[in-house]
Design a protein around this motif. Structure first.
Motif, PDB file in Angstrom:
ATOM      1  N   GLN A   1      50.483 -76.923  37.943  1.00  0.00           N
ATOM      2  CA  GLN A   1      49.154 -76.263  37.368  1.00  0.00           C
ATOM      3  C   GLN A   1      49.401 -74.907  37.396  1.00  0.00           C
ATOM      4  O   GLN A   1      48.322 -74.135  37.117  1.00  0.00           O
ATOM      5  CB  GLN A   1      48.144 -76.701  38.049  1.00  0.00           C
ATOM      6  N   LYS A   2      50.260 -74.285  38.131  1.00  0.00           N
ATOM      7  CA  LYS A   2      50.266 -72.850  38.406  1.00  0.00           C
ATOM      8  C   LYS A   2      50.557 -72.133  37.020  1.00  0.00           C
ATOM      9  O   LYS A   2      51.393 -72.432  36.227  1.00  0.00           O
ATOM     10  CB  LYS A   2      51.479 -72.660  39.291  1.00  0.00           C
ATOM     11  N   ARG A   3      49.881 -71.014  36.773  1.00  0.00           N
ATOM     12  CA  ARG A   3      49.990 -70.234  35.431  1.00  0.00           C
ATOM     13  C   ARG A   3      50.248 -69.070  35.620  1.00  0.00           C
ATOM     14  O   ARG A   3      49.852 -68.404  36.600  1.00  0.00           O
ATOM     15  CB  ARG A   3      48.592 -70.363  34.971  1.00  0.00           C
ATOM     16  N   LYS A   4      50.849 -68.259  34.491  1.00  0.00           N
ATOM     17  CA  LYS A   4      51.286 -66.983  34.467  1.00  0.00           C
ATOM     18  C   LYS A   4      50.124 -66.375  33.313  1.00  0.00           C
ATOM     19  O   LYS A   4      49.660 -66.977  32.680  1.00  0.00           O
ATOM     20  CB  LYS A   4      52.411 -66.808  33.986  1.00  0.00           C
ATOM     21  N   GLY A   5      49.865 -65.017  33.537  1.00  0.00           N
ATOM     22  CA  GLY A   5      49.234 -64.279  32.627  1.00  0.00           C
ATOM     23  C   GLY A   5      49.830 -64.065  31.347  1.00  0.00           C
ATOM     24  O   GLY A   5      50.838 -64.462  31.280  1.00  0.00           O
ATOM     25  N   TYR A   6      49.411 -63.406  30.209  1.00  0.00           N
ATOM     26  CA  TYR A   6      49.999 -63.116  29.351  1.00  0.00           C
ATOM     27  C   TYR A   6      49.869 -61.634  28.676  1.00  0.00           C
ATOM     28  O   TYR A   6      48.466 -61.265  29.070  1.00  0.00           O
ATOM     29  CB  TYR A   6      49.901 -63.989  28.182  1.00  0.00           C
ATOM     30  N   GLN A   7      50.727 -61.110  28.157  1.00  0.00           N
ATOM     31  CA  GLN A   7      50.512 -59.761  27.699  1.00  0.00           C
ATOM     32  C   GLN A   7      51.059 -59.773  26.341  1.00  0.00           C
ATOM     33  O   GLN A   7      52.283 -60.258  26.120  1.00  0.00           O
ATOM     34  CB  GLN A   7      51.072 -58.688  28.551  1.00  0.00           C
TER      35      GLN A   7
END
Lengths: 427, 427
Positions: free
Chosen positions: A98-104
């Motif tokens: 469930q660990k997520r990364k942000g986005y750019q």
């Protein structure tokens, strides 16, 4: 005796089921508000006073010491310790997904940067009930997602026993799952301490974990000032079974839910009247043999039922309408059937996955949406311990290129100050 | 005149800022509860009665017709239509990155399946305010994330004008962003219709969108029965600026926030006293020239401030403590500095990204956490329109292998019915 309900009466039953939710907090708000205010002002002094009053113990040091945790590891049943360790590993593995990364990203050909940053909530508080209902699984299910999210400081509170101690399994579970500090305080006073902070207990930004009506009412009162998880209603299980399902297993699973409390609901939906009758008999037979038979009987008689649908399709439609916390699919095609389930907290597939597999051990969270709220909410997860921040950068050229649109939008909405903030820039 | 606040008084100011949040709903609950109950029982009849009473119009058909939407496309200013289309594209592109997939995995060497399914909320309701505050951006910011999530039925409600119509920009924005049905009803009665359903309006499982105190109170009342988004407090902007920042831009940006309403807060933090004084003068100069100068002046005088920190590091610490809805970084090293921000709804980088860029156009959502709640909550997103369901399968062999641990855990927690549900299985 469990009710067997046919077509025309099913919708009334579902309506009643969903109404079980309504706890009346109005009777306790006065008491709770007084406690919250007293703790906000008098801090540790108020905590100690309430702990003496409600838990019957005079606590000198609110914080659990490293020695007490060491002691818990030495007194705990070694087999139970191994079981808790295995459960911890399973829960950790499941929640790591469930660990997520942000986005750019930069829109093509433009000097613009857009993104979503993901940061952990800095401080989280976990409430763990005491007394008979002191469950190490509660600790694991709340602390592990917080730890995975990257919460810097996980504060756990739990009411002390009369001897001033905390159950060893609770301390061991807390230590294994990465809780940073543990305090011996419970009730509305504990929630107040987490929300406002005291000399001993740091204030946190989010509070999760189950509790009695005073704890739930206190969480509702501080909600908004701090974040809280959902407030769970009474627990429920729905079993969808075909005519080949084992009636003894179904009855045992309904009973496992019913033993939680008298308000718990255990419901079977099937198209087989013959199965329904066998399950009803099994229920009578099994209930007698169990420790908590009085609670179980009340729960099954008042809130349990066997619903007779006209087809498997109707079984699934009813399941989606009920949106149960726990859904067991005891059908031979369960691996196909689950794809039609839109609303459920957790789905248990096949005859060898009784609900207790998920309650403690398999890995998914046991904090699940009750009373039809699975239509719009979800199990506790890593998502509950992070927050997202938007990121926007426009270069001078980008602002120049889009200036007219932004000004037009602002002026259409009557906000000339917004338009002015763009127009004043030298482009 | 804006207050300039130095070291020793900063923490008091921050405390006051966070207290702005407390709206007193108690005065309106009686009215709101009566409306909710009347709509729950009398449905469309009650909606029409309240629409006549509060909006001054006798509505025959509550639903907006396809002809009315066609008409809106023909009457809308063509330039505004293009602007809304561009904004819609930007918002769509940004939010598409938020779309998530579930996961499934089999622990190595075991006949076990675990997973998390992601499903859209089936029906969502969007509230769009009417009258002067009828903003097409509200429509886009709520409907697009719901559409991307896969919500099957997006129902929008908005109060009609006195002529029984809805502003063309609102209808156009709704049509462009994929709203399925639009109804002419607002206020607490509209929220009741979405929560309970009427003959005309289907009930939904989640309601989002801003509104006045009656709408907010009604959302709080139905919360739990249906899902709601957060209830926003007054809006705020925090600007962190170094000594090279342009005082005219800063003043314009503070004003753009202040024009929302008298309770809005516009705050600058800088270590440069000289910048502070220039911004103060610019505020006085610019306010006079703007349409909404009366609101702006009250907001700036009562809730605005310039905080003087002793260093850029302290500026950032204070920003994290304030946890603002909107944070502008007007500093030359803003691309480094944003990485130290832990708590903010949205970050605007550099001198050419004034807040209005994000309010309508750039793509990120403008529904943001206010009053320090960015410490634990986030912008509206696709996440708000999905829900997660856990999936668990154990084979006979897997249950056999783990049986002892599950039974031990259950028995430790005193739940023998849970243990029995495992033990009864023939393994």
């Amino acid at each position: 005796m469990v009710k067997i309900i046919k077509e025309e009466n099913i919708s009334d039953f579902i309506e009643d089921l969903q109404k079980r939710n309504a706890q009346d907090y109005n009777n306790v708000y006065e008491t709770v508000d007084e406690i919250l205010e007293n703790v906000r002002i008098n801090k540790d002094v108020a905590l100690k006073k309430y702990t003496l009053e409600f838990d019957g113990v005079n606590i000198e040091n609110l914080e659990v010491s490293p020695e007490e945790i060491e002691e818990a590891f030495s007194t705990i049943d070694p087999e139970l310790l191994e079981t808790i360790k295995k459960a911890k590993e399973n829960i950790y593995t499941y929640h790591m997904n469930q660990k997520r990364k942000g986005y750019q990203f930069k829109p093509e050909g433009k000097d613009i940067l857009l993104g979503q940053l993901i940061n952990p909530i800095e401080k989280a508080g976990i409430y763990v009930p005491g007394g008979k209902a002191a469950y190490p699984s509660t600790v694991l299910m709340n602390a592990i997602p917080a730890k995975i999210a990257g919460v810097e400081e996980i504060i756990m509170i739990t009411p002390p026993q009369k001897d001033g101690k905390i159950k060893d399994s609770i301390l061991v579970a807390a230590s294994l799952s990465g809780v940073d500090r543990i305090f011996k305080v419970g009730g509305a006073q504990g929630i107040a301490a987490l929300a406002f902070g005291t000399q001993s207990i740091p204030r946190v930004y989010k509070i999760t974990g189950p509790g009695n009506i005073f704890v739930a009412a206190a969480k509702r009162r501080v909600s908004g000032f701090v974040g809280i998880d959902m407030i769970a209603g009474p627990s429920e299980i729905l079993i969808v079974a075909d005519d080949k399902a084992n009636p003894a297993y179904i009855a045992a699973d309904m009973i496992s839910q019913a033993e939680h409390d008298e308000m718990a609901a255990s419901v079977l939906i099937t198209y087989s009247l013959s199965l329904a009758e066998k399950v009803s008999k099994e229920l009578d037979r099994q209930i007698k043999q169990l420790e908590r038979s009085e609670i179980i009987e009340k729960s099954i008689n008042n809130h349990g039922a066997i619903l007779i649908a006209d087809s498997m399709k109707q079984c699934i439609d009813l399941a989606n309408e009920i949106a149960p916390e726990h859904l067991e699919l005891l059908t031979s095609n369960c691996f196909e059937l689950y794809k039609s389930i839109k609303n459920a907290g957790a789905i248990f597939l096949g005859e060898y996955t009784p609900e207790p597999v998920g309650d403690y051990f398999a890995g998914p969270n046991h904090t699940l949406p009750t009373s039809s709220t699975a239509k719009f909410s979800s199990a506790l997860s890593v998502d509950d311990f992070i927050k997202k921040t938007s990121l926007i950068y426009y270069s001078r050229e980008a602002l120049k290129e889009n200036k007219d649109d932004i000004v037009r939008f602002a002026e259409n909405e009557g906000l000339t100050g917004h338009a002015n903030a763009v127009k004043i820039r030298k482009l």
